[in-house]
Design a protein around this motif. Structure first.
Motif, PDB file in Angstrom:
ATOM      1  N   THR A  73       0.831  -1.209   0.000  1.00 20.71           N
ATOM      2  CA  THR A  73       0.000   0.000   0.000  1.00 20.71           C
ATOM      3  C   THR A  73       0.861   1.253   0.000  1.00 20.71           C
ATOM      4  O   THR A  73       0.607   2.196  -0.757  1.00 20.71           O
ATOM      5  N   ILE A  74       1.892   1.262   0.825  1.00 19.75           N
ATOM      6  CA  ILE A  74       2.786   2.428   0.899  1.00 19.75           C
ATOM      7  C   ILE A  74       3.482   2.645  -0.438  1.00 19.75           C
ATOM      8  O   ILE A  74       3.533   3.763  -0.967  1.00 19.75           O
ATOM      9  N   LEU A  75       4.016   1.577  -1.009  1.00 21.60           N
ATOM     10  CA  LEU A  75       4.777   1.702  -2.248  1.00 21.60           C
ATOM     11  C   LEU A  75       3.898   2.026  -3.452  1.00 21.60           C
ATOM     12  O   LEU A  75       4.328   2.725  -4.376  1.00 21.60           O
ATOM     13  N   ALA A  76       2.669   1.541  -3.453  1.00 19.26           N
ATOM     14  CA  ALA A  76       1.763   1.787  -4.583  1.00 19.26           C
ATOM     15  C   ALA A  76       1.479   3.278  -4.760  1.00 19.26           C
ATOM     16  O   ALA A  76       1.204   3.722  -5.883  1.00 19.26           O
ATOM     17  N   GLN A  77       1.587   4.041  -3.697  1.00 19.97           N
ATOM     18  CA  GLN A  77       1.333   5.486  -3.781  1.00 19.97           C
ATOM     19  C   GLN A  77       2.291   6.173  -4.750  1.00 19.97           C
ATOM     20  O   GLN A  77       1.969   7.216  -5.315  1.00 19.97           O
ATOM     21  N   ASP A  78       3.475   5.583  -4.940  1.00 21.22           N
ATOM     22  CA  ASP A  78       4.454   6.158  -5.856  1.00 21.22           C
ATOM     23  C   ASP A  78       4.707   5.279  -7.072  1.00 21.22           C
ATOM     24  O   ASP A  78       5.767   5.353  -7.703  1.00 21.22           O
ATOM     25  N   GLY A  79       3.738   4.424  -7.392  1.00 22.05           N
ATOM     26  CA  GLY A  79       3.824   3.639  -8.610  1.00 22.05           C
ATOM     27  C   GLY A  79       4.628   2.356  -8.519  1.00 22.05           C
ATOM     28  O   GLY A  79       4.933   1.745  -9.539  1.00 22.05           O
ATOM     29  N   TRP A  80       4.979   1.927  -7.312  1.00 22.67           N
ATOM     30  CA  TRP A  80       5.720   0.672  -7.142  1.00 22.67           C
ATOM     31  C   TRP A  80       4.753  -0.490  -7.041  1.00 22.67           C
ATOM     32  O   TRP A  80       3.672  -0.360  -6.476  1.00 22.67           O
ATOM     33  N   GLU A  81       5.152  -1.613  -7.578  1.00 21.92           N
ATOM     34  CA  GLU A  81       4.401  -2.851  -7.429  1.00 21.92           C
ATOM     35  C   GLU A  81       5.233  -3.789  -6.559  1.00 21.92           C
ATOM     36  O   GLU A  81       6.439  -3.936  -6.773  1.00 21.92           O
ATOM     37  N   LEU A  82       4.606  -4.420  -5.595  1.00 21.90           N
ATOM     38  CA  LEU A  82       5.305  -5.348  -4.715  1.00 21.90           C
ATOM     39  C   LEU A  82       4.854  -6.760  -5.050  1.00 21.90           C
ATOM     40  O   LEU A  82       3.655  -7.037  -5.132  1.00 21.90           O
ATOM     41  N   ARG A  83       5.833  -7.658  -5.270  1.00 19.27           N
ATOM     42  CA  ARG A  83       5.537  -9.049  -5.614  1.00 19.27           C
ATOM     43  C   ARG A  83       6.323  -9.978  -4.697  1.00 19.27           C
ATOM     44  O   ARG A  83       7.532  -9.814  -4.536  1.00 19.27           O
ATOM     45  N   GLU A  84       5.648 -10.967  -4.162  1.00 13.98           N
ATOM     46  CA  GLU A  84       6.343 -12.003  -3.392  1.00 13.98           C
ATOM     47  C   GLU A  84       7.005 -12.964  -4.365  1.00 13.98           C
ATOM     48  O   GLU A  84       6.427 -13.322  -5.386  1.00 13.98           O
ATOM     49  N   ILE A  85       8.222 -13.356  -4.048  1.00 16.17           N
ATOM     50  CA  ILE A  85       8.965 -14.287  -4.900  1.00 16.17           C
ATOM     51  C   ILE A  85       9.487 -15.434  -4.039  1.00 16.17           C
ATOM     52  O   ILE A  85       9.681 -15.273  -2.832  1.00 16.17           O
ATOM     53  N   ARG A  99      10.471 -13.139   0.726  1.00 10.83           N
ATOM     54  CA  ARG A  99      11.253 -12.340  -0.234  1.00 10.83           C
ATOM     55  C   ARG A  99      10.291 -11.632  -1.149  1.00 10.83           C
ATOM     56  O   ARG A  99       9.307 -12.213  -1.609  1.00 10.83           O
ATOM     57  N   VAL A 100      10.591 -10.378  -1.436  1.00 12.96           N
ATOM     58  CA  VAL A 100       9.731  -9.591  -2.322  1.00 12.96           C
ATOM     59  C   VAL A 100      10.585  -8.760  -3.269  1.00 12.96           C
ATOM     60  O   VAL A 100      11.748  -8.454  -2.980  1.00 12.96           O
ATOM     61  N   HIS A 101       9.969  -8.417  -4.373  1.00 14.89           N
ATOM     62  CA  HIS A 101      10.532  -7.456  -5.304  1.00 14.89           C
ATOM     63  C   HIS A 101       9.614  -6.242  -5.317  1.00 14.89           C
ATOM     64  O   HIS A 101       8.390  -6.389  -5.436  1.00 14.89           O
ATOM     65  N   ALA A 102      10.198  -5.068  -5.211  1.00 13.16           N
ATOM     66  CA  ALA A 102       9.490  -3.820  -5.459  1.00 13.16           C
ATOM     67  C   ALA A 102       9.921  -3.380  -6.850  1.00 13.16           C
ATOM     68  O   ALA A 102      11.117  -3.232  -7.122  1.00 13.16           O
ATOM     69  N   LEU A 103       8.956  -3.202  -7.761  1.00 19.74           N
ATOM     70  CA  LEU A 103       9.250  -2.941  -9.167  1.00 19.74           C
ATOM     71  C   LEU A 103       8.580  -1.657  -9.640  1.00 19.74           C
ATOM     72  O   LEU A 103       7.423  -1.387  -9.295  1.00 19.74           O
ATOM     73  N   ARG A 104       9.328  -0.914 -10.458  1.00 21.68           N
ATOM     74  CA  ARG A 104       8.756   0.275 -11.088  1.00 21.68           C
ATOM     75  C   ARG A 104       9.530   0.569 -12.359  1.00 21.68           C
ATOM     76  O   ARG A 104      10.753   0.447 -12.399  1.00 21.68           O
TER      77      ARG A 104
END
Length: 144
Positions: A73-85, A99-104
């Motif tokens: 939720t925090i990261l989505a505010q600036d266009g980041w997508e969070l994915r569990e890997i 483990r997660v990736h924050a992607l933009r």
């Protein structure tokens, strides 16, 4: 090919499809997993990185599973997508962490890489996780 398409091609105004984190042609072109390394140094040694083109900036983080939603939720505010890997080696899994990736998608430069690395490290720490490093992905150019 129509006249409009030929004129557009001659003028160099043909638009490419937008880059996405799921583009199958992506390859790692720059990376830094050493917290002491300057992001400018990581980009300077990145021979395949094209600074004029957008890239997928991918931060590697660990988080407690119950904090994943908050981080997303925090990261989505600036266009980041969070994915569990998945963990690359199940024996290396940290107890109580995912483990997660924050992607933009963005155009990379050293200043923005450093700002985002600091932000990701602070967020992960506040939520009980860790920031492991980042890498950048761009489409592999076609072979001639």
């Amino acid at each position: 090919m129509g006249l409009f398409s030929r004129v557009r091609d001659l003028l160099g105004t043909r638009s490419e499809p937008p880059l996405t984190a799921d583009d199958p042609d992506l390859a790692v072109v720059a990376a830094s997993f050493d917290p002491a390394e300057a992001d400018s140094a990581a980009l300077a040694r990145a021979r395949e990185w094209c600074e004029e083109r957008p890239a997928v900036l991918r931060h590697h983080l660990t988080l407690p599973p119950d904090r994943f939603g908050e981080a997303a939720t925090i990261l989505a505010q600036d266009g980041w997508e969070l994915r569990e890997i998945p963990w690359p080696d199940p024996d290396s899994a940290e107890p109580g962490q995912v483990r997660v990736h924050a992607l933009r998608v963005q155009v990379l430069d050293a200043l923005h890489c450093a700002q985002e690395r600091s932000r990701m490290a602070g967020l992960a720490q506040r939520l009980g996780g860790d920031s492991l490093g980042w890498d950048a992905l761009q489409p592999v150019p076609p072979q001639a």
